[in-house]
Design a protein around this motif. Structure first.
Motif, PDB file in Angstrom:
ATOM      1  N   GLN A 146       0.799  -1.236   0.000  1.00  0.00           N
ATOM      2  CA  GLN A 146       0.000   0.000   0.000  1.00  0.00           C
ATOM      3  C   GLN A 146       0.834   1.291   0.000  1.00  0.00           C
ATOM      4  N   HIS A 147       2.075   1.209   0.463  1.00  0.00           N
ATOM      5  CA  HIS A 147       2.892   2.436   0.478  1.00  0.00           C
ATOM      6  C   HIS A 147       3.762   2.553  -0.769  1.00  0.00           C
ATOM      7  N   GLN A 148       3.492   1.700  -1.749  1.00  0.00           N
ATOM      8  CA  GLN A 148       4.168   1.703  -3.053  1.00  0.00           C
ATOM      9  C   GLN A 148       5.700   1.716  -2.909  1.00  0.00           C
ATOM     10  N   PRO A 149       6.229   0.607  -2.372  1.00  0.00           N
ATOM     11  CA  PRO A 149       7.682   0.546  -2.108  1.00  0.00           C
ATOM     12  C   PRO A 149       8.501   0.359  -3.382  1.00  0.00           C
ATOM     13  N   ARG A 150       9.791   0.667  -3.272  1.00  0.00           N
ATOM     14  CA  ARG A 150      10.707   0.454  -4.405  1.00  0.00           C
ATOM     15  C   ARG A 150      11.114  -1.005  -4.498  1.00  0.00           C
ATOM     16  N   LEU A 151      11.133  -1.681  -3.350  1.00  0.00           N
ATOM     17  CA  LEU A 151      11.540  -3.095  -3.320  1.00  0.00           C
ATOM     18  C   LEU A 151      10.518  -3.895  -2.519  1.00  0.00           C
ATOM     19  N   LEU A 152      10.104  -5.010  -3.112  1.00  0.00           N
ATOM     20  CA  LEU A 152       9.200  -5.923  -2.398  1.00  0.00           C
ATOM     21  C   LEU A 152       9.982  -7.179  -2.027  1.00  0.00           C
ATOM     22  N   ILE A 153       9.952  -7.525  -0.751  1.00  0.00           N
ATOM     23  CA  ILE A 153      10.596  -8.770  -0.295  1.00  0.00           C
ATOM     24  C   ILE A 153       9.467  -9.696   0.141  1.00  0.00           C
ATOM     25  N   LEU A 154       9.304 -10.773  -0.609  1.00  0.00           N
ATOM     26  CA  LEU A 154       8.143 -11.648  -0.404  1.00  0.00           C
ATOM     27  C   LEU A 154       8.604 -13.043  -0.008  1.00  0.00           C
ATOM     28  N   ASP A 155       8.151 -13.481   1.147  1.00  0.00           N
ATOM     29  CA  ASP A 155       8.539 -14.803   1.652  1.00  0.00           C
ATOM     30  C   ASP A 155       7.338 -15.745   1.507  1.00  0.00           C
ATOM     31  N   GLU A 156       7.449 -16.693   0.605  1.00  0.00           N
ATOM     32  CA  GLU A 156       6.356 -17.649   0.328  1.00  0.00           C
ATOM     33  C   GLU A 156       5.024 -16.906   0.176  1.00  0.00           C
ATOM     34  N   PRO A 157       4.913 -16.034  -0.822  1.00  0.00           N
ATOM     35  CA  PRO A 157       3.758 -15.122  -0.871  1.00  0.00           C
ATOM     36  C   PRO A 157       2.420 -15.778  -1.175  1.00  0.00           C
ATOM     37  N   THR A 158       2.434 -16.922  -1.843  1.00  0.00           N
ATOM     38  CA  THR A 158       1.139 -17.445  -2.301  1.00  0.00           C
ATOM     39  C   THR A 158       0.580 -18.545  -1.403  1.00  0.00           C
ATOM     40  N   SER A 159       1.295 -18.897  -0.337  1.00  0.00           N
ATOM     41  CA  SER A 159       0.764 -19.960   0.527  1.00  0.00           C
ATOM     42  C   SER A 159      -0.550 -19.487   1.146  1.00  0.00           C
TER      43      SER A 159
END
Lengths: 295, 261
Positions: A146-159
């Protein structure tokens, strides 16, 4: 091109237990980068070092050009982090969690939050403790985005997300990536890395064992998926792995001499033959195979 | 300020429950006194002659036949111990609850320094302790006015101020401990509060154990000492403040470098 993530000889031990060892990799800004490994390989340890939750035993990590040892608040202002397991404070509604997250960032994210809630079909009036695992995951996704970051760090995002929601989630990721957001995607679901990432790194027992474009990884693995209908004698042929055969024919990964393979096949009775690039799962197995497990 | 507000909201329910419980017991004691006042001289004499038991609660030095003597022993114990349990539980949970409830990942993924997290959480804990003490003081003053038609402000303020300082010190000690804990904060908080309470009882029983009174903040809230001396023992208060400051400093030192799980 600027580097979004730069790890140099990053090492983390928990007492005597190994977390990660001598891990070096770079992710350029604008990439969707896959980080693959089974449970316990060190993916989460790497991510926790990137987000400042843990201090490395040795080595360094830079995120968006800043040092994680001294500039964590500045880094986190431009990073969206999605944890593998989402937990929230008791008694809070989704709307309040999103507002708290935005307030901690000193940003007004209401428009983005509303839009993301609609796209992910999340009711902001619901209490967090009433949410299913998948819906809690959606709350974390919105907090990360929601804060429109420059970098997204996603840990197992679809579980926990159903297939339709997974599709919508990756559509959002691709839109953000098109706008310049870098994505660091940690997963053990190889197909989602293969479909969505340009480059990927494979981690095994805390060590980086490969890092390249998904296409190059396939080439580096040096293997092809060979399948044929008919009969051919493959016994004692070097480079054959994952052999699956039945009365109609057989399929196997081949990383040996192509001439030797052709001689064996020409000595048999074949109805048809296909040679294809292996998928990421097969590459993964290639890197994870242990001696004596070739066949 | 955001975290302070958040912490206050999260702790609102336990604050209300503890405040109401302590206030209710204090109010009952205050309203009971006029009905048993006539018998209290005899009871007071009896309680003052029970040896170690009398010493432990200071009843060998003040009479529970007087209203303030009764208030200092009965209500002082309720407020002292009840508030101490609340302060200890709140302080001990302040940091450890984030790891125990797996919300640390949410909190620490935001651009906020760990030192600021500590400062805002510590402020919130102090505010919660202050609100509980002010509310109980207010209820107590109103009840005394209704029951006795006269409020001994000086003694009442002194007793409640001493208890506020006790609770703040205990909260600070447990806050320091919280930085080192990942789980089990309830047991740790309760344990510390109860141990320090009993250390004070022991130190009151025999002079040989007087050294224990320097280790527990309950010593400077002893109702008998406060009413006789008319002040809080400054030396014991300073030692207590020193312990509190050391615990808070240890929390900043530890939490700034802690690996969060």
């Amino acid at each position: 091109m600027k580097r979004a993530v730069e790890l140099r000889h990053l090492t983390k031990y928990y007492g005597r237990a190994r977390g990660i060892e001598n891990l070096s990799l770079t992710v350029e800004e604008g990439e969707i980068f896959g980080f693959i490994g089974p449970n316990g390989a060190g993916k989460s340890t790497t991510i926790r070092a990137l987000t400042g939750f843990i201090r490395p035993t040795a080595g360094s990590a830079r995120v968006l050009g800043m040092d994680t040892a001294s500039q964590m608040p500045q880094i986190l202002a431009q990073v969206g982090y999605l944890p593998a397991e989402s937990a929230f404070y008791p008694g809070m509604r989704v709307r309040e969690i999103l507002q708290l997250s935005a307030a901690l960032r000193k940003k007004d994210c209401r428009a983005q939050a509303r839009q993301l809630c609609e796209r992910l079909e999340l009711d902001p009036a619901r209490r967090a403790e009433e949410l299913s695992f998948g819906n809690r995951k959606k709350v974390s996704i919105i907090c990360a985005l929601q804060h429109q970051p420059r970098l997204l760090i996603l840990d197992e995002p679809t579980s926990g997300l159903d297939p339709l929601m997974q599709r919508e989630f990756f559509a959002i990721l691709r839109e953000r990536n098109a706008q310049g957001t870098t994505v660091f995607l940690s997963s053990h679901i190889l197909s989602e890395v293969q479909r969505n990432c340009g480059r990927a790194a494979i981690i095994r027992e805390g060590r980086l064992i490969a890092c390249d474009s998904v296409q190059n990884l396939a080439r580096t693995a040096g293997a092809r998926r060979v399948a044929f209908h008919g009969r051919a004698d493959l016994s004692d042929l070097d480079g054959v792995r994952d052999l699956q055969s039945d009365a109609a024919g057989c399929s196997f990964l081949f990383a040996g001499s192509i001439n030797a393979l052709m001689r064996r096949l020409s000595g048999g009775e074949l109805e048809d033959l296909t040679v294809t690039e292996p998928d990421l799962e097969e590459i993964f197995l290639h890197y994870y195979k242990k001696e004596g497990e070739d066949r | 300020m955001i975290l302070i507000r958040h912490e206050l909201r999260q702790s609102a329910r336990p604050l209300v429950i503890w405040t109401l419980s302590i206030s209710l017991f204090v109010a009952v004691c205050v309203f009971i006194f006029p009905t048993i006042e006539g018998e209290m001289d005899v009871v007071g004499e009896m309680f003052s002659a029970m040896g170690a038991f009398s010493s432990a609660f200071g009843m060998d030095r003040i009479s529970i036949g007087s209203f303030m003597g009764f208030y200092a022993v009965e209500c002082g114990t309720i407020l002292g111990l009840g508030g101490a349990l609340f302060a200890a539980l709140t302080g001990a949970a302040a940091l450890s609850k984030e790891e125990q409830g797996h919300t640390a990942e949410f909190l620490l993924s935001h651009p906020i320094r760990r030192s600021r997290i500590l400062s805002e959480k510590l402020t919130a804990v102090a505010l919660l302790v202050l609100v509980l003490n002010l509310a109980v003081f207010g209820v107590s003053a109103v009840c005394i006015l209704a029951a006795e038609k006269f409020v001994p402000w000086k003694e009442l303020l002194l007793l409640h101020l001493a208890n506020l300082l006790l609770h703040l010190e205990l909260a600070a000690l447990c806050f320091g401990l919280s930085a080192f804990l990942r789980r089990g904060s309830v047991g740790a908080g309760l344990g510390i509060a109860v141990i320090l309470y009993f250390l004070n009882l022991l130190s009151n029983i025999t002079e040989k154990a007087d050294f224990l009174s320097w280790m527990t903040p309950f010593a400077f809230t002893d109702g008998a000492d406060l009413l006789i001396e008319g002040r809080i023992d400054p030396a014991r208060l300073l030692v207590g403040l020193g312990f509190a400051a050391a615990a808070v400093a240890a929390a900043y030192q530890k939490y700034g470098k802690k690996d969060i799980q």
